[in-house]
Design a protein around this motif. Structure first.
Motif, mmCIF file in Angstrom:
data_model
loop_
_atom_site.group_PDB
_atom_site.id
_atom_site.type_symbol
_atom_site.label_atom_id
_atom_site.label_comp_id
_atom_site.label_asym_id
_atom_site.label_seq_id
_atom_site.Cartn_x
_atom_site.Cartn_y
_atom_site.Cartn_z
ATOM 1 N N ALA A 51 -7.773 -9.043 -10.313
ATOM 2 C CA ALA A 51 -7.872 -8.369 -9.013
ATOM 3 C C ALA A 51 -7.666 -9.348 -7.866
ATOM 4 C CB ALA A 51 -9.237 -7.690 -8.897
ATOM 5 N N LEU A 52 -8.249 -10.536 -7.966
ATOM 6 C CA LEU A 52 -8.106 -11.534 -6.896
ATOM 7 C C LEU A 52 -6.671 -12.026 -6.773
ATOM 8 C CD1 LEU A 52 -11.367 -13.654 -7.363
ATOM 9 C CD2 LEU A 52 -10.859 -11.986 -5.573
ATOM 10 N N VAL A 88 -5.460 -6.007 5.016
ATOM 11 C CA VAL A 88 -4.495 -4.973 4.632
ATOM 12 C C VAL A 88 -4.217 -5.031 3.136
ATOM 13 C CG1 VAL A 88 -2.095 -4.201 4.897
ATOM 14 C CG2 VAL A 88 -3.436 -4.830 6.908
ATOM 15 N N SER A 89 -4.058 -6.255 2.606
ATOM 16 C CA SER A 89 -3.827 -6.399 1.164
ATOM 17 C C SER A 89 -5.033 -5.895 0.377
ATOM 18 C CB SER A 89 -3.561 -7.868 0.829
ATOM 19 O OG SER A 89 -3.460 -8.059 -0.557
ATOM 20 N N GLY A 90 -6.231 -6.206 0.835
ATOM 21 C CA GLY A 90 -7.441 -5.812 0.120
ATOM 22 C C GLY A 90 -7.627 -4.320 0.058
ATOM 23 N N ALA A 139 1.587 -2.021 -3.112
ATOM 24 C CA ALA A 139 0.305 -2.694 -3.375
ATOM 25 C C ALA A 139 -0.733 -1.703 -3.881
ATOM 26 C CB ALA A 139 -0.183 -3.386 -2.109
ATOM 27 N N ALA A 140 -0.799 -0.534 -3.249
ATOM 28 C CA ALA A 140 -1.765 0.480 -3.692
ATOM 29 C C ALA A 140 -1.459 0.952 -5.106
ATOM 30 C CB ALA A 140 -1.750 1.659 -2.717
ATOM 31 N N GLY A 141 -0.162 1.169 -5.389
ATOM 32 C CA GLY A 141 0.212 1.571 -6.743
ATOM 33 C C GLY A 141 -0.118 0.509 -7.768
ATOM 34 N N SER A 142 0.118 -0.763 -7.404
ATOM 35 C CA SER A 142 -0.208 -1.866 -8.323
ATOM 36 C C SER A 142 -1.702 -1.941 -8.587
ATOM 37 C CB SER A 142 0.291 -3.192 -7.734
ATOM 38 O OG SER A 142 1.696 -3.171 -7.527
ATOM 39 N N GLY A 143 -2.504 -1.746 -7.534
ATOM 40 C CA GLY A 143 -3.947 -1.766 -7.715
ATOM 41 C C GLY A 143 -4.426 -0.637 -8.600
ATOM 42 N N ILE A 197 -2.667 0.934 -10.922
ATOM 43 C CA ILE A 197 -2.227 0.652 -12.291
ATOM 44 C C ILE A 197 -3.117 -0.406 -12.935
ATOM 45 C CG2 ILE A 197 -0.354 -0.348 -13.671
ATOM 46 C CD1 ILE A 197 1.598 0.979 -11.705
ATOM 47 N N LEU A 198 -3.452 -1.456 -12.168
ATOM 48 C CA LEU A 198 -4.292 -2.530 -12.716
ATOM 49 C C LEU A 198 -5.671 -2.006 -13.092
ATOM 50 C CD1 LEU A 198 -4.598 -5.534 -13.373
ATOM 51 C CD2 LEU A 198 -5.401 -5.882 -11.030
ATOM 52 N N ILE A 199 -6.247 -1.153 -12.235
ATOM 53 C CA ILE A 199 -7.560 -0.582 -12.538
ATOM 54 C C ILE A 199 -7.498 0.252 -13.817
ATOM 55 C CG2 ILE A 199 -9.315 1.067 -11.759
ATOM 56 C CD1 ILE A 199 -8.660 0.155 -8.868
ATOM 57 N N SER A 200 -6.444 1.062 -13.961
ATOM 58 C CA SER A 200 -6.293 1.904 -15.148
ATOM 59 C C SER A 200 -6.136 1.061 -16.404
ATOM 60 C CB SER A 200 -5.082 2.830 -14.981
ATOM 61 O OG SER A 200 -5.228 3.645 -13.834
ATOM 62 N N ILE A 201 -5.307 0.000 -16.311
ATOM 63 C CA ILE A 201 -5.089 -0.876 -17.465
ATOM 64 C C ILE A 201 -6.383 -1.587 -17.844
ATOM 65 C CG2 ILE A 201 -3.954 -3.007 -18.214
ATOM 66 C CD1 ILE A 201 -1.483 -2.118 -16.705
ATOM 67 N N ALA A 202 -7.122 -2.072 -16.824
ATOM 68 C CA ALA A 202 -8.357 -2.814 -17.096
ATOM 69 C C ALA A 202 -9.387 -1.926 -17.789
ATOM 70 C CB ALA A 202 -8.922 -3.375 -15.793
#
Length: 356
Positions: free
Chosen positions: A77-78, A111-113, A138-142, A144-149
């Motif tokens: 996430a960081l 904005v990134s956060g 960025a929102a889509g990547s976040g 996707i990352l949450i779903s994968i995690a």
């Protein structure tokens, strides 16, 4: 100079994408560049601090696995946050602010956060259309990352349950908590005429172990989880190796051909030995063998043989049996000792692990 930041951010995002892809989706026993290197570094530091052999050190060592799970997800996430912040930074002076303007770095990080966490606050937004599209990325990547995690963690803990269940089954079947040893299981199987039952159990252990090995190839974090002795796989599999070694070396091949020369005992022994050898290659370490180790091995062999003789079990010739037993023990004792000591479990006397 400002043009360098988006390049660095893009590189970080590319490496992060590769890290997540390699860690989650490629079952080859290796993680991505960030995860693998950070895990090894943290492991070596934690092991130096806590690998003292005391119960308290063992408990501290066992906490590393859960800590690494949390640190892995937080680290991803960081890195995602930082990568997009670096891309946003050169354009932060042109952002529209609902209140007074903070610094460019604060604006870029903000904005990134809220983009990668999908909060969508929107009180600071880029005026440039390309940057707004980047916010969507960025929102889509976040998301996707949450779903994968989440999916990864659910699958990981299911695999961890299979590992601990296998260790617990071996521990209970062999009766370690009741003071029994592998040689007692062999005696019971022969004197109670239930050799087939023991072979079926070994076959089941081999099948389950193959599944566990595949899981450890896919979820490398499993190697950093260290349970109490009755649920510790390195301890349980040491007993399986001892059991198969006794069957293949000490028992008479004429009286008990399926146990001394059978495919099940040989295959289970190879699978179990391969587990320790693969981990020893991964974690490293050099083992020094002293004369005491050979003497202890011989004493243990004599004790096993005497117990089998007392129970009326037919055995190989002593010299032949010792030669086979000694060769087999040499094959798995060193990698087994390496992993047991590194993971905080008691090793074999006469062997000393030297870090590389």
């Amino acid at each position: 100079m400002d043009g360098v930041y988006p390049i660095i951010g893009t590189i970080i995002l590319f490496l992060l994408a590769w890290d997540v892809f390699a860690t989650v989706f490629i079952p080859r026993g290796l993680s991505g560049p960030f995860t693998q290197n950070s895990h090894h570094l943290i492991w070596r530091i934690w092991c130096r601090i806590n690998c003292t052999g005391t119960p308290a050190a063992r408990r501290r060592l066992s906490r590393l696995g859960p800590m690494l799970v949390i640190l892995t997800v937080i680290g991803w996430a960081l890195l995602l946050w930082l990568g997009f912040a670096l891309i946003f930074y050169p354009h932060a002076s042109g952002f529209h602010h609902g209140t007074r303007s903070p610094s460019d770095w604060i604006s870029a990080l903000y904005v990134s956060g809220y983009s990668v966490t999908t909060l969508g606050v929107g009180d600071i937004v880029p005026k440039d259309g390309n940057m707004r599209l980047l916010m969507i990325l960025a929102a889509g990547s976040g998301f996707i990352l949450i779903s994968i995690a989440v999916t990864y963690l659910l699958s990981f803990y299911a695999a961890l349950g299979r590992v601990t269940a296998l260790a617990y089954e071996v521990h209970r079947f062999l009766g370690k908590s009741d003071g029994y040893s592998p040689v007692d299981v062999v005696i019971t199987a022969i004197t109670a005429d239930c050799i087939e039952e023991m072979k079926n159990w070994l076959a089941d252990i081999g099948t389950t172990l193959a599944q566990v090995l595949m899981a450890e190839q896919q979820y490398t974090l499993l190697n950093y989880f260290h349970e109490p002795d009755d649920m510790a796989l390195p301890v349980a599999l040491t007993d399986v190796l001892e059991l198969t070694t006794i069957c293949r070396s000490v028992l008479s091949p004429t009286a008990y051909p399926s146990m001394a020369n059978g495919l099940i005992t040989a295959g289970t022994e190879r699978l179990t030995r391969g587990y320790f050898e693969s981990l020893a290659r991964k974690f490293g370490g050099r083992v020094e063998v002293s004369r005491e180790a050979i003497e202890d091995r011989h004493i243990h062999f004599d004790q096993v043989r005497a117990k089998l003789e007392q129970a009326g079990v037919q055995l190989r010739d002593r010299e032949e049996a010792w030669a086979i037993y000694n060769t087999m023990r040499q094959g798995w004792e060193i990698p087994c000792h390496t992993i047991r000591v590194l993971f905080g479990y008691p090793g074999f006397s006469g062997l000393a692990l030297k870090s590389e």
